[in-house]
Design a protein around this motif. Structure first.
Motif, PDB file in Angstrom:
ATOM      1  N   ALA A  99      86.318  33.837  64.068  1.00 17.74           N
ATOM      2  CA  ALA A  99      87.488  34.479  64.663  1.00 17.74           C
ATOM      3  C   ALA A  99      88.117  33.644  65.768  1.00 17.74           C
ATOM      4  N   LYS A 100      87.453  32.568  66.195  1.00 21.94           N
ATOM      5  CA  LYS A 100      88.019  31.695  67.217  1.00 21.94           C
ATOM      6  C   LYS A 100      88.539  30.389  66.630  1.00 21.94           C
ATOM      7  N   GLY A 101      88.507  30.274  65.295  1.00 21.60           N
ATOM      8  CA  GLY A 101      89.019  29.075  64.640  1.00 21.60           C
ATOM      9  C   GLY A 101      88.017  27.960  64.477  1.00 21.60           C
ATOM     10  N   THR A 102      86.732  28.229  64.750  1.00 24.86           N
ATOM     11  CA  THR A 102      85.706  27.207  64.557  1.00 24.86           C
ATOM     12  C   THR A 102      85.339  27.116  63.083  1.00 24.86           C
ATOM     13  N   VAL A 103      85.409  25.912  62.520  1.00 20.31           N
ATOM     14  CA  VAL A 103      85.115  25.724  61.102  1.00 20.31           C
ATOM     15  C   VAL A 103      83.628  25.960  60.848  1.00 20.31           C
ATOM     16  N   LEU A 104      83.355  26.889  59.920  1.00 16.13           N
ATOM     17  CA  LEU A 104      81.969  27.212  59.569  1.00 16.13           C
ATOM     18  C   LEU A 104      81.512  26.464  58.319  1.00 16.13           C
ATOM     19  N   SER A 105      82.409  26.328  57.352  1.00 16.92           N
ATOM     20  CA  SER A 105      82.046  25.664  56.098  1.00 16.92           C
ATOM     21  C   SER A 105      83.296  25.160  55.398  1.00 16.92           C
ATOM     22  N   ARG A 106      83.080  24.261  54.451  1.00 14.44           N
ATOM     23  CA  ARG A 106      84.177  23.639  53.716  1.00 14.44           C
ATOM     24  C   ARG A 106      83.752  23.505  52.259  1.00 14.44           C
ATOM     25  N   TYR A 107      84.620  23.916  51.341  1.00 14.92           N
ATOM     26  CA  TYR A 107      84.293  23.900  49.922  1.00 14.92           C
ATOM     27  C   TYR A 107      85.370  23.133  49.152  1.00 14.92           C
ATOM     28  N   LEU A 122      88.854  18.200  60.819  1.00 14.89           N
ATOM     29  CA  LEU A 122      88.886  19.514  60.186  1.00 14.89           C
ATOM     30  C   LEU A 122      87.606  19.645  59.362  1.00 14.89           C
ATOM     31  N   ALA A 123      86.509  19.839  60.089  1.00 10.02           N
ATOM     32  CA  ALA A 123      85.175  19.813  59.507  1.00 10.02           C
ATOM     33  C   ALA A 123      84.299  20.812  60.261  1.00 10.02           C
ATOM     34  N   PRO A 124      83.166  21.219  59.679  1.00  8.96           N
ATOM     35  CA  PRO A 124      82.299  22.206  60.333  1.00  8.96           C
ATOM     36  C   PRO A 124      81.949  21.829  61.765  1.00  8.96           C
ATOM     37  N   GLY A 125      82.051  22.820  62.635  1.00  8.93           N
ATOM     38  CA  GLY A 125      81.731  22.631  64.043  1.00  8.93           C
ATOM     39  C   GLY A 125      82.929  22.408  64.933  1.00  8.93           C
ATOM     40  N   PHE A 126      84.080  22.025  64.352  1.00  6.11           N
ATOM     41  CA  PHE A 126      85.271  21.757  65.161  1.00  6.11           C
ATOM     42  C   PHE A 126      86.172  22.992  65.207  1.00  6.11           C
ATOM     43  N   ARG A 127      86.742  23.233  66.387  1.00  9.34           N
ATOM     44  CA  ARG A 127      87.556  24.424  66.611  1.00  9.34           C
ATOM     45  C   ARG A 127      89.039  24.086  66.461  1.00  9.34           C
ATOM     46  N   TYR A 128      89.689  24.733  65.492  1.00  7.68           N
ATOM     47  CA  TYR A 128      91.096  24.486  65.221  1.00  7.68           C
ATOM     48  C   TYR A 128      91.983  25.578  65.816  1.00  7.68           C
ATOM     49  N   ALA A 129      91.736  25.914  67.074  1.00  2.00           N
ATOM     50  CA  ALA A 129      92.595  26.858  67.781  1.00  2.00           C
ATOM     51  C   ALA A 129      93.944  26.204  68.049  1.00  2.00           C
ATOM     52  N   GLU A 130      94.981  27.005  68.060  1.00  2.11           N
ATOM     53  CA  GLU A 130      96.321  26.471  68.288  1.00  2.11           C
ATOM     54  C   GLU A 130      96.420  25.814  69.662  1.00  2.11           C
ATOM     55  N   SER A 131      95.681  26.333  70.626  1.00  2.00           N
ATOM     56  CA  SER A 131      95.741  25.781  71.979  1.00  2.00           C
ATOM     57  C   SER A 131      95.131  24.390  72.076  1.00  2.00           C
ATOM     58  N   GLN A 132      94.388  23.969  71.039  1.00  2.00           N
ATOM     59  CA  GLN A 132      93.743  22.659  71.083  1.00  2.00           C
ATOM     60  C   GLN A 132      94.422  21.636  70.181  1.00  2.00           C
TER      61      GLN A 132
END
Length: 595
Positions: A99-107, A122-132
């Motif tokens: 819910a905070k935009g942190t990537v959990l998994s990629r398929y 854009l990979a697991p562990g990175f947060r893609y929040a608009e503010s960042q």
């Protein structure tokens, strides 16, 4: 190419020119808008600029991934695996975030696409929040609160314009809680409106899976609940994340006030994966034994069943009925009075006592008040094991006992093994032959105590009482408020009924100490008159039961302050905070903020 192949040709020149004009404009000037840019997109660019996102190469924050099995990840794993198999020949990647935009998994996704996604983090562990990272399909969907497609040139940051991404929110089908985002990302030349449709489909299937799992867990809990009702013949309650069931025996045996108290105690059982038993002192004077047994579906916790047995119906003896209220204490609830009576009686009989309980519940105040009430002609030395060296504490304790005073050792759990052993040896020497009078000794501890460290010491103490946390006797809050305000010298300050009711809705994780700090902050703002809800500190305007992180607490307080500053106008508060109206509405619900 397949269904996610290159989109039909269209002129992106006007959008590119509008974006360049936006970036070249004076950042301090008001943006009058550009008809070539959709309003929600322009607002997203404005938010990104206000957050000082690097236009050329922003940095996505990295969050150390936790190996947790959540409702979202359990439901999404089979859904996204199946969907990625359906589009295995397509140049698109399915991405799941929290819910905070942190990537959990990629398929899915071909090697070239995945390499490109790694370059932009854009990979697991990175947060893609608009503010960042600025406008993007994940962070902007969270801000807007709706599914959307961000095409290449619509991204705020230059290095993200190589991609197009469609984000759809995943909400809990029962509670409506925002759980995360499903995002489909492809390279810009492969943009297609079907990306958004597919993202919505994925989110819908995940919600359906969550509902299926919830039904499965609920069925398991219901099975154990019926079994307990049939076999025990006693009052039974079943408790889960979204389920609370009470059998007829519970309703017949306990009145409405006792039922409410039992339900409040079972809140502590939610999420517990191990059996436990606790005693609950009810408003009617009954002491009930609550035995909790968890229910599992494989390794998933469905909730638990609480069997209730009446331990004793407490009747007041003439002596207890005439017992005056202790001057240094406040609270009339059955549970609190039961604890007070236990400490007073232990002191009266010189029965050595261990008081355990969470920090801030009033253990020290209980010892002092009981001693003043029963043995005011005798001294009481209060030594804090958390504040003095163990060796010094033992010397002071020895001198106290030899001098004929009673002894209270606070935070005894803070002592090391050697000091615990030393205290035990010292207390073992205490006899009527060696001391002028039989002393009373009390310890305070935080549960649970490790038996290996304290077992030999606790054998010297025949009685242990657990002091209830404030959330278990919230009916005492109004009297406590008056008592603490008077103690702070704010005798002319009162709380309105609405403000008092608001304080009774809070969970008070820091117990009475927490309540005192809130009232002291209130006193610093005003010394007389009537305190309304709006006069309470920001943390008191939110009623969420979960523990907030430090960052979440700051965010909650900022929202409360902005709402107060703008007279409850959510749109104005959102603008002042640099967030969308959808986001502030979501945060208000999430934090349980009272307007």
């Amino acid at each position: 190419m397949g269904e996610f192949s290159r989109s039909s040709s269209q002129d992106h020149t006007s959008l590119r020119e509008a974006r360049e004009a936006f970036h070249s404009a004076d950042q301090a000037a008001d943006d009058p808008g550009d008809r070539r840019v959709r309003n929600w997109l322009r607002v997203s660019w404005l938010r990104s600029r206000a957050a000082k996102v690097d236009v050329d190469r922003p940095s996505a924050g990295y969050v150390e991934p936790l190996p947790v099995d959540t409702v979202l990840t359990r439901a999404a794993r089979p859904v996204l695996s199946a969907l990625s198999a359906e589009i295995e020949n397509e140049p698109v990647s399915l991405i799941l975030t929290d819910a905070k935009g942190t990537v959990l998994s990629r398929y899915g996704g071909d090697r070239g696409l995945l390499t490109a996604l790694d370059r932009v983090d854009l990979a697991p562990g990175f947060r893609y929040a608009e503010s960042q990272v600025g406008t993007n399909g994940i962070g902007t969907a969270l801000e807007v609160g709706a599914p959307l497609l961000i095409r290449g040139d619509e991204h705020y940051s230059g290095h993200l314009r190589l991609f197009s991404c469609a984000g759809a929110l995943v909400t809990h089908p029962i509670t409506g809680t925002l759980l995360g985002v499903v995002d489909l990302t492809t390279k810009t030349e492969n943009t297609n409106s079907l990306l958004l449709s597919f993202a919505k489909l994925a989110a819908t299937r995940i919600r359906e899976r969550i509902l299926e799992e919830a039904n499965e867990l609920d069925r398991a809990l219901l099975h154990d609940y019926h079994a307990a009702c049939q076999h025990s013949g006693r009052p039974v309650i079943a408790v889960g994340d979204e389920v609370l069931m009470m059998n007829a025996q519970t309703q017949q045996q306990f009145d409405s006030r006792d039922q409410a108290a039992i339900i409040d105690r079972t809140r502590d059982a939610r999420g517990r994966a191990e059996p436990f038993t606790m005693l609950a002192d009810l408003p009617s004077g009954i002491t009930a034994r609550l035995s909790y047994q968890p229910t599992f579906v494989e390794d998933r916790l469905a909730g638990g069943v609480v069997r209730i047995k009446e331990q004793l119906a407490r009747t007041r003896s003439p002596r207890a009925a005439k017992q005056p209220a202790l001057r240094a204490l406040a609270g009339r609830s059955a549970q609190w009075q039961h604890t007070v009576h236990g400490v007073v009686e232990a002191c009266r009989r010189r029965e050595w006592l261990v008081l355990d309980g969470e920090p801030g519940v009033g253990k020290t105040a209980l010892i002092r008040a009981a001693h003043e009430h029963v043995r005011s002609d005798r001294g009481l030395a209060v030594l804090d094991a958390a504040a003095v060296d163990g060796g010094e504490l033992l010397e002071q304790a020895s001198a106290t006992l030899e001098g004929g005073s009673d002894l209270a050792v606070l935070h005894a759990h803070a002592l090391g093994d050697d000091d615990l052993a030393g205290l035990g040896q010292l207390l073992q020497t205490v006899t009527p032959d060696t001391l002028p009078d039989d002393p009373w000794v009390a310890l305070t501890m935080q549960p649970p105590q490790e038996e290996s460290d304290t077992h030999s010491l606790l054998r010297l103490f025949p009685k242990t009482l657990s002091v209830p946390p404030l959330r278990h006797h919230l009916e005492d809050v109004p009297e406590l408020v008056r008592f603490l305000l008077d103690a702070a010298g704010a005798t002319d300050l009162t709380l309105s009924p609405a403000a008092a009711n608001q304080l009774m809705r809070l969970s008070w994780q820091g117990n009475v100490t927490h309540l005192r700090s809130v009232l002291e902050e209130t006193c610093r703002r005003r010394r007389s008159g009537t305190v309304e809800i709006g006069d309470l500190p920001a943390e008191c305007r939110a009623t969420t039961r979960r523990n907030l992180t430090r960052l979440e607490s700051l965010e909650r307080d900022a929202i409360v302050d902005a709402l107060a500053l703008h007279g409850g106008d959510k749109a104005a508060a959102a603008k002042a905070l640099g967030m969308s109206r959808a986001t502030i509405y979501r945060k208000i619900r999430e934090f349980g903020i009272t307007l």
